[in-house]
Write a protein that holds these residues in place. Structure first.
Motif, PDB file in Angstrom:
ATOM      1  N   GLU A 193       0.805  -1.216   0.000  1.00 29.70           N
ATOM      2  CA  GLU A 193       0.000   0.000   0.000  1.00 29.70           C
ATOM      3  C   GLU A 193       0.842   1.272   0.000  1.00 29.70           C
ATOM      4  O   GLU A 193       0.300   2.371  -0.157  1.00 29.70           O
ATOM      5  CB  GLU A 193      -0.968  -0.019   1.184  1.00 29.70           C
ATOM      6  CG  GLU A 193      -2.038  -1.104   1.025  1.00 29.70           C
ATOM      7  CD  GLU A 193      -3.073  -1.128   2.141  1.00 29.70           C
ATOM      8  OE1 GLU A 193      -2.919  -0.350   3.110  1.00 29.70           O
ATOM      9  OE2 GLU A 193      -4.024  -1.919   2.043  1.00 29.70           O
ATOM     10  N   ALA A 194       2.160   1.148   0.137  1.00 39.67           N
ATOM     11  CA  ALA A 194       3.041   2.316   0.024  1.00 39.67           C
ATOM     12  C   ALA A 194       3.359   2.644  -1.435  1.00 39.67           C
ATOM     13  O   ALA A 194       3.697   3.792  -1.752  1.00 39.67           O
ATOM     14  CB  ALA A 194       4.341   2.080   0.796  1.00 39.67           C
ATOM     15  N   LEU A 195       3.258   1.664  -2.309  1.00 39.95           N
ATOM     16  CA  LEU A 195       3.652   1.871  -3.712  1.00 39.95           C
ATOM     17  C   LEU A 195       2.801   2.913  -4.450  1.00 39.95           C
ATOM     18  O   LEU A 195       3.346   3.741  -5.189  1.00 39.95           O
ATOM     19  CB  LEU A 195       3.606   0.530  -4.462  1.00 39.95           C
ATOM     20  CG  LEU A 195       4.650  -0.503  -4.026  1.00 39.95           C
ATOM     21  CD1 LEU A 195       4.444  -1.813  -4.784  1.00 39.95           C
ATOM     22  CD2 LEU A 195       6.060   0.032  -4.258  1.00 39.95           C
ATOM     23  N   PRO A 196       1.468   2.925  -4.288  1.00 32.60           N
ATOM     24  CA  PRO A 196       0.687   3.956  -4.996  1.00 32.60           C
ATOM     25  C   PRO A 196       1.098   5.377  -4.629  1.00 32.60           C
ATOM     26  O   PRO A 196       1.107   6.258  -5.498  1.00 32.60           O
ATOM     27  CB  PRO A 196      -0.759   3.655  -4.560  1.00 32.60           C
ATOM     28  CG  PRO A 196      -0.752   2.202  -4.217  1.00 32.60           C
ATOM     29  CD  PRO A 196       0.589   1.948  -3.608  1.00 32.60           C
ATOM     30  N   SER A 197       1.444   5.626  -3.376  1.00 29.62           N
ATOM     31  CA  SER A 197       1.861   6.972  -2.968  1.00 29.62           C
ATOM     32  C   SER A 197       3.123   7.396  -3.699  1.00 29.62           C
ATOM     33  O   SER A 197       3.267   8.563  -4.103  1.00 29.62           O
ATOM     34  CB  SER A 197       2.093   7.025  -1.453  1.00 29.62           C
ATOM     35  OG  SER A 197       0.897   6.807  -0.749  1.00 29.62           O
TER      36      SER A 197
END
Length: 441
Positions: A199-203
């Motif tokens: 969930e850190a990748l989209p940011s």
């Protein structure tokens, strides 16, 4: 007779045409900016509150107490508090693109580093750093919207932007639950570790895209015609001429209007984060098991919140009335939180109460920001919005930590829900004392 009536009738078609043209320009701006800004906030909010889902397994894996979780969740807002005003003032000077991109890339790296947490100290440090990295993002977005939309259009725009909060819950809840269950044990990592990493990748990706997509001002927007730029700039200039402009930090801290706004905002944040950080736990407390099942059910209150935020803000803009459109959601949120405690052992009734709580408490935030942005402009708005939000976000520290302490002491969150309901009622009372002539624009 015709000679006397013709002049009074002639301007009406012209005025209607001008109004239609202006509405079309603002629709163009909204379609250009709002979907992307919402995407930014969806991934931001997901990285901010996914710790609420990690809690379902992380506390047992790492032997953390409920109060340790609450403290760690809340320390995010201490970092936020110290760095928010400087970040927003810097954005006013150097522009939105560089500021928002820097913020998003920094927090994505820190959020991914949660994979390596093993001790409470590491948990506390990373949550503090995540808040420091993200400081300025939310008030920066609110400030950015004031560059484009006058106050009588802004409540709906802020509400659409803030729909990202419940939207992140609608999609993020099931996603977090799915990742935690399906990725458990893969490559030797726990499910909650994979959740933080994925969930850190989209940011990170959206943070890079900001540099190419956002414009710092109306004047620099190549997708607008010259006449459209002139219209937008004229409306903002006319509105700013009626507001307070430059204010020193001393003036900000001594201005009673700003202090009252900060207190009202504190109440909105208490309800908002008390609900979003603990919603998965509240649903599990009602008798639901399984991270995926809990994640799917969290989508229900957040879906209600989306509808509530849009409908209430649209009504507020149409009627140009702010106070009662904020007071009523405060009261609904308080009623929902209280009822969720009363029916905490009944899944259906508890979920219905949480839906009412989400619909009320989450609708207060976009409605609130129509108050201070009606009073401030320019550098005064940059510093004032950040100061209000930085103080109010201390509630993001108080709220989850308080709930954790109460949960450890009583083995239940019921008392905490009653306390949060009381805080929302205080917010309604404070809003009632704001003079309507100052904010109904």
């Amino acid at each position: 007779m015709s000679l006397t009536t013709a002049p009074s009738l002639a301007p009406e078609p012209a005025a209607a045409h001008a109004a239609a043209r202006e509405n079309a320009v603002y629709r163009k701006v909204a379609w250009r900016l709002l979907p992307f800004l919402m995407l930014c906030y969806v991934v931001a909010y997901l990285d901010r509150v996914n710790v609420g889902f990690a809690k379902l397994h992380m506390l047992g894996d790492l032997q953390f107490s409920e109060s340790a979780y609450g403290l760690g969740a809340g320390l995010f807002f201490i970092g936020y508090f110290f760095f928010e005003v400087p970040s927003n003032v810097l954005m006013h000077r150097i522009g939105a693109k560089a500021t928002i991109s820097r913020i998003m890339i920094m927090w994505s790296v820190i959020s991914a580093a949660m994979v390596f947490v093993q001790t409470t100290t590491q948990f506390y440090v990373l949550r503090f750093l995540l808040g420091a990295a993200e400081a300025g993002f939310y008030p920066g977005m609110i400030l950015y919207l004031t560059y484009w939309f006058p106050s009588h259009r802004r409540a709906r725009m802020v509400a659409l932007f803030m729909c990202a909060i419940p939207v992140s819950g609608i999609f993020g809840g099931p996603l977090s639950g799915f990742i935690m269950e399906s990725m458990q044990g893969v490559a030797g990592l726990r499910g909650w570790q994979w959740m933080f990493l994925i969930e850190a990748l989209p940011s990170l990706l959206v943070g890079v895209a900001v540099l190419a997509y956002l414009d710092n001002s109306i004047r620099s927007a190549r997708w607008l015609t010259q006449s459209e730029k002139d219209l937008l700039e004229r409306n903002i200039a006319n509105e700013n001429a009626t507001k307070g402009g430059h204010m020193t930090m001393r003036q900000l801290f001594s201005d009673r209007r700003i202090i009252k706004m900060a207190c009202i905002c504190f109440c909105t944040v208490m309800g908002q984060y008390g609900l979003t950080f603990w919603l998965p736990s509240l649903i599990r407390q009602a008798g639901v098991s399984g991270a995926l099942h809990i994640g799917l059910l969290t989508a229900i209150p957040f879906s209600v919140a989306v509808c509530s935020m849009i409908l209430v803000s649209r009504s507020s803009d149409r009627m140009r009335e702010r106070r009662w459109h904020l007071i009523v959601p405060f009261c609904c949120g308080a009623a929902g939180l209280a009822l969720s405690a009363i029916f905490s052992d009944n899944v259906v009734l508890s979920l219905a109460a949480l839906a009412l709580a989400a619909g009320g408490s989450l609708a207060t935030s976009p409605l609130f920001w129509s108050l201070p942005t009606a009073l401030l402009s320019g550098a005064g708005a940059a510093a004032g919005i950040a100061m209000i939000n930085s103080f109010a976000n201390l509630a993001g520290f108080v709220s989850p930590y308080m709930i954790g302490l109460i949960k450890d002491a009583t083995q239940s969150t019921n008392l905490a829900m009653f306390v949060l309901a009381g805080v929302l009622l205080c917010g309604a009372a404070l809003t009632y004392t704001v003079p309507a002539r100052l904010v109904n624009k």
